[in-house]
Design a protein around this motif. Structure first.
Motif, PDB file in Angstrom:
ATOM      1  N   LEU A  52       0.838  -1.207   0.000  1.00  0.00           N
ATOM      2  CA  LEU A  52       0.000   0.000   0.000  1.00  0.00           C
ATOM      3  C   LEU A  52       0.872   1.256   0.000  1.00  0.00           C
ATOM      4  O   LEU A  52       0.567   2.239  -0.672  1.00  0.00           O
ATOM      5  N   PHE A  53       2.008   1.213   0.722  1.00  0.00           N
ATOM      6  CA  PHE A  53       2.876   2.389   0.724  1.00  0.00           C
ATOM      7  C   PHE A  53       3.457   2.635  -0.663  1.00  0.00           C
ATOM      8  O   PHE A  53       3.509   3.772  -1.145  1.00  0.00           O
ATOM      9  N   GLU A  54       3.851   1.534  -1.352  1.00  0.00           N
ATOM     10  CA  GLU A  54       4.351   1.692  -2.730  1.00  0.00           C
ATOM     11  C   GLU A  54       3.256   2.324  -3.595  1.00  0.00           C
ATOM     12  O   GLU A  54       3.521   3.192  -4.423  1.00  0.00           O
ATOM     13  N   ALA A  55       1.988   1.923  -3.356  1.00  0.00           N
ATOM     14  CA  ALA A  55       0.864   2.487  -4.131  1.00  0.00           C
ATOM     15  C   ALA A  55       0.642   3.953  -3.770  1.00  0.00           C
ATOM     16  O   ALA A  55       0.339   4.784  -4.637  1.00  0.00           O
ATOM     17  N   ILE A  56       0.833   4.320  -2.508  1.00  0.00           N
ATOM     18  CA  ILE A  56       0.700   5.713  -2.087  1.00  0.00           C
ATOM     19  C   ILE A  56       1.691   6.586  -2.874  1.00  0.00           C
ATOM     20  O   ILE A  56       1.358   7.673  -3.352  1.00  0.00           O
ATOM     21  N   CYS A  57       2.918   6.050  -3.042  1.00  0.00           N
ATOM     22  CA  CYS A  57       3.962   6.821  -3.738  1.00  0.00           C
ATOM     23  C   CYS A  57       3.588   7.084  -5.193  1.00  0.00           C
ATOM     24  O   CYS A  57       4.133   7.981  -5.823  1.00  0.00           O
ATOM     25  N   ARG A  58       2.627   6.309  -5.729  1.00  0.00           N
ATOM     26  CA  ARG A  58       2.184   6.504  -7.122  1.00  0.00           C
ATOM     27  C   ARG A  58       0.950   7.406  -7.204  1.00  0.00           C
ATOM     28  O   ARG A  58       0.513   7.760  -8.294  1.00  0.00           O
ATOM     29  N   THR A  59       0.400   7.848  -6.060  1.00  0.00           N
ATOM     30  CA  THR A  59      -0.782   8.718  -6.126  1.00  0.00           C
ATOM     31  C   THR A  59      -0.360  10.130  -6.547  1.00  0.00           C
ATOM     32  O   THR A  59       0.783  10.536  -6.313  1.00  0.00           O
ATOM     33  N   ARG A  60      -1.306  10.865  -7.118  1.00  0.00           N
ATOM     34  CA  ARG A  60      -1.026  12.243  -7.558  1.00  0.00           C
ATOM     35  C   ARG A  60      -0.676  13.128  -6.360  1.00  0.00           C
ATOM     36  O   ARG A  60       0.219  13.952  -6.398  1.00  0.00           O
ATOM     37  N   GLU A  61      -1.350  12.882  -5.232  1.00  0.00           N
ATOM     38  CA  GLU A  61      -1.223  13.792  -4.087  1.00  0.00           C
ATOM     39  C   GLU A  61       0.072  13.607  -3.289  1.00  0.00           C
ATOM     40  O   GLU A  61       0.621  14.568  -2.757  1.00  0.00           O
ATOM     41  N   TYR A  62       0.565  12.339  -3.213  1.00  0.00           N
ATOM     42  CA  TYR A  62       1.730  12.097  -2.340  1.00  0.00           C
ATOM     43  C   TYR A  62       3.018  12.413  -3.106  1.00  0.00           C
ATOM     44  O   TYR A  62       3.607  11.568  -3.766  1.00  0.00           O
ATOM     45  N   TYR A  63       3.485  13.661  -2.937  1.00  0.00           N
ATOM     46  CA  TYR A  63       4.636  14.186  -3.718  1.00  0.00           C
ATOM     47  C   TYR A  63       6.006  13.840  -3.122  1.00  0.00           C
ATOM     48  O   TYR A  63       6.992  13.823  -3.850  1.00  0.00           O
ATOM     49  N   PRO A  64       6.128  13.552  -1.766  1.00  0.00           N
ATOM     50  CA  PRO A  64       7.493  13.454  -1.205  1.00  0.00           C
ATOM     51  C   PRO A  64       8.425  12.460  -1.912  1.00  0.00           C
ATOM     52  O   PRO A  64       9.573  12.790  -2.224  1.00  0.00           O
ATOM     53  N   SER A  65       7.919  11.265  -2.192  1.00  0.00           N
ATOM     54  CA  SER A  65       8.805  10.227  -2.720  1.00  0.00           C
ATOM     55  C   SER A  65       9.360  10.587  -4.103  1.00  0.00           C
ATOM     56  O   SER A  65      10.565  10.524  -4.328  1.00  0.00           O
ATOM     57  N   ARG A  66       8.472  11.020  -5.011  1.00  0.00           N
ATOM     58  CA  ARG A  66       8.972  11.314  -6.358  1.00  0.00           C
ATOM     59  C   ARG A  66       9.787  12.608  -6.379  1.00  0.00           C
ATOM     60  O   ARG A  66      10.716  12.754  -7.160  1.00  0.00           O
ATOM     61  N   THR A  67       9.468  13.530  -5.469  1.00  0.00           N
ATOM     62  CA  THR A  67      10.236  14.778  -5.405  1.00  0.00           C
ATOM     63  C   THR A  67      11.656  14.493  -4.931  1.00  0.00           C
ATOM     64  O   THR A  67      12.628  15.017  -5.475  1.00  0.00           O
ATOM     65  N   GLU A  68      11.764  13.608  -3.950  1.00  0.00           N
ATOM     66  CA  GLU A  68      13.088  13.213  -3.460  1.00  0.00           C
ATOM     67  C   GLU A  68      13.857  12.460  -4.543  1.00  0.00           C
ATOM     68  O   GLU A  68      15.046  12.711  -4.760  1.00  0.00           O
ATOM     69  N   ALA A  69      13.154  11.576  -5.258  1.00  0.00           N
ATOM     70  CA  ALA A  69      13.816  10.811  -6.327  1.00  0.00           C
ATOM     71  C   ALA A  69      14.358  11.754  -7.402  1.00  0.00           C
ATOM     72  O   ALA A  69      15.486  11.580  -7.887  1.00  0.00           O
ATOM     73  N   ALA A  70      13.592  12.796  -7.707  1.00  0.00           N
ATOM     74  CA  ALA A  70      14.037  13.766  -8.724  1.00  0.00           C
ATOM     75  C   ALA A  70      15.279  14.522  -8.242  1.00  0.00           C
ATOM     76  O   ALA A  70      16.221  14.749  -9.018  1.00  0.00           O
ATOM     77  N   LEU A  71      15.332  14.840  -6.950  1.00  0.00           N
ATOM     78  CA  LEU A  71      16.515  15.523  -6.398  1.00  0.00           C
ATOM     79  C   LEU A  71      17.732  14.602  -6.444  1.00  0.00           C
ATOM     80  O   LEU A  71      18.839  15.025  -6.798  1.00  0.00           O
ATOM     81  N   LEU A  72      17.524  13.334  -6.150  1.00  0.00           N
ATOM     82  CA  LEU A  72      18.631  12.372  -6.183  1.00  0.00           C
ATOM     83  C   LEU A  72      19.142  12.192  -7.613  1.00  0.00           C
ATOM     84  O   LEU A  72      20.349  12.130  -7.854  1.00  0.00           O
ATOM     85  N   ALA A  73      18.201  12.152  -8.572  1.00  0.00           N
ATOM     86  CA  ALA A  73      18.594  12.002  -9.976  1.00  0.00           C
ATOM     87  C   ALA A  73      19.370  13.229 -10.446  1.00  0.00           C
ATOM     88  O   ALA A  73      20.384  13.123 -11.125  1.00  0.00           O
ATOM     89  N   ALA A  74      18.921  14.412 -10.001  1.00  0.00           N
ATOM     90  CA  ALA A  74      19.539  15.667 -10.456  1.00  0.00           C
ATOM     91  C   ALA A  74      20.891  15.919  -9.787  1.00  0.00           C
ATOM     92  O   ALA A  74      21.800  16.483 -10.407  1.00  0.00           O
ATOM     93  N   HIS A  75      21.052  15.500  -8.542  1.00  0.00           N
ATOM     94  CA  HIS A  75      22.255  15.874  -7.783  1.00  0.00           C
ATOM     95  C   HIS A  75      23.107  14.681  -7.364  1.00  0.00           C
ATOM     96  O   HIS A  75      24.064  14.846  -6.595  1.00  0.00           O
ATOM     97  N   GLY A  76      22.773  13.497  -7.858  1.00  0.00           N
ATOM     98  CA  GLY A  76      23.514  12.292  -7.469  1.00  0.00           C
ATOM     99  C   GLY A  76      25.018  12.438  -7.655  1.00  0.00           C
ATOM    100  O   GLY A  76      25.806  12.130  -6.745  1.00  0.00           O
TER     101      GLY A  76
END
Ligand code: AVJ
Length: 331
Positions: A52-76
């Protein structure tokens, strides 16, 4: 041959808690018999809860996970170039999906290191580890099975080499300020002068955005929240009428935290045979199931400073929606 060679680069070890970790029964007894009633969020994560948590990360509203992933991709690359770590220890690594941005950066920079995921879910770590040693031929993975809330003193980390301690997902936000402080002090005690902490935390913002992130329209977070009652019914023989509990997520601006709650829609008694007790829930009475603290640059820097750490790099998402910081021991 390749599989043998891969397998040789994947090891696992159990890590005994340095301080006793209370059991499910002890936590539930303490939480449900106190006022307001509460349950620790770590019990969300049985197999169903993790799904369910993995599914939460795919919802439109739950931004933290994908926002963090984008920062890691940009600044890795910047992170790896700065940390130049020989050993990467990740607390609460889960599926290690986001960690791949750091490993990709190592790959691109030709910088080899070893990876030490530390998590309670052994199978998830070993599955992720097998995929990682397959995908990164230079990588060795040493899965550490245990509960990091039991302390970091018993970690079998090599004594030499630069360390990067990775603590992502905003999980530090689930700790109340005191325990969060202690967690950072524990992490700081693992760090020498050249070591770094990579910490991901969510930021304070408008209540509407925060409350929506913890109460998505599809009702996945509501199901994730109710799932902890299913865990108690299964593990402790309780008889919570799960579907009659209403999910609620409220942003408490005084403490800068999201509070997730489960409200009883009608008065009823819940028996907890394993605890040899029962509780009488009033109509509308709520159980607090999670705090998710949000930070400002100031509150984050202050908490790191109190643990003897200082921010070396601060990567912010657009509009300051999320923070990824590289912190080292105070110079
Ligand atoms: C994984 C703990 C960081 O608090 O944001 C997601 C868990 N709870 N939706 C968080 C969670 C509700 C999440 N953490």
């Amino acid at each position: 041959m390749r599989n043998l060679e891969n397998a040789a680069r994947l090891t696992s070890a159990a890590v005994a808690p340095a301080t006793p970790v209370s059991t499910l029964a002890e936590d539930v007894h303490a939480g449900l018999l106190s006022r307001p009633r509460s349950l620790p969020p770590k019990y969300f994560y049985d197999d169903r809860g993790s799904e369910l948590f993995e599914a939460i990360c795919r919802t439109r509203e739950y931004y933290p996970s994908r926002t963090e992933a984008a920062l890691l991709a940009a600044h890795g690359r910047e992170i790896i170039e700065y940390a130049r770590c020989d050993h990467m220890l990740e607390l609460g690594s889960g599926s290690s999906r986001k960690t791949r941005h750091l490993l990709d950066a190592c790959d691109a920079l030709g910088h080899a290191c070893s990876y030490w995921p530390f998590d309670v879910s052994a199978q998830m770590m070993l599955d992720a580890g097998a995929a990682l040693v397959h995908d990164y031929e230079w990588l060795s993975v040493h899965a550490l099975i245990g509960d990091y809330t039991g302390g970091l003193d018993n970690l079998p980390l090599p004594s030499s080499g630069r360390r990067l301690i990775v603590f992502l997902g905003g999980t530090l936000g689930n700790f109340e300020p005191g325990p969060a402080q202690q967690m950072l002090e524990q992490i700081a005690s693992l760090m020498r002068d050249d070591d770094q902490l990579l910490l991901g935390v969510d930021r304070v913002k408008d209540s509407a955005t925060l409350e929506a992130a913890y109460d998505d329209a599809e009702g996945i977070t509501a199901e994730f929240n109710r799932n902890v009652l299913r865990v108690l019914n299964r593990e402790l023989g309780a008889d919570f009428p799960v579907d009659s509990y209403r999910h609620r997520a409220v942003f408490d601006r005084e403490h800068n935290r999201i509070e997730m709650r489960l409200g009883a829609q009608k008065a009823h008694r819940v028996t907890l045979p394993t605890l040899d007790t029962a509780i009488d829930m009033d109509a509308g009475e709520e159980i607090v199931t999670e705090f998710s603290h949000k930070f400002t640059p100031g509150s984050l820097a202050a908490m790191l400073q109190a643990a003897g750490l200082e921010v070396n790099r601060h990567f912010e998402a657009d509009g300051g929606a999320y923070s990824l910081v590289l912190a080292g021991r105070q110079s």
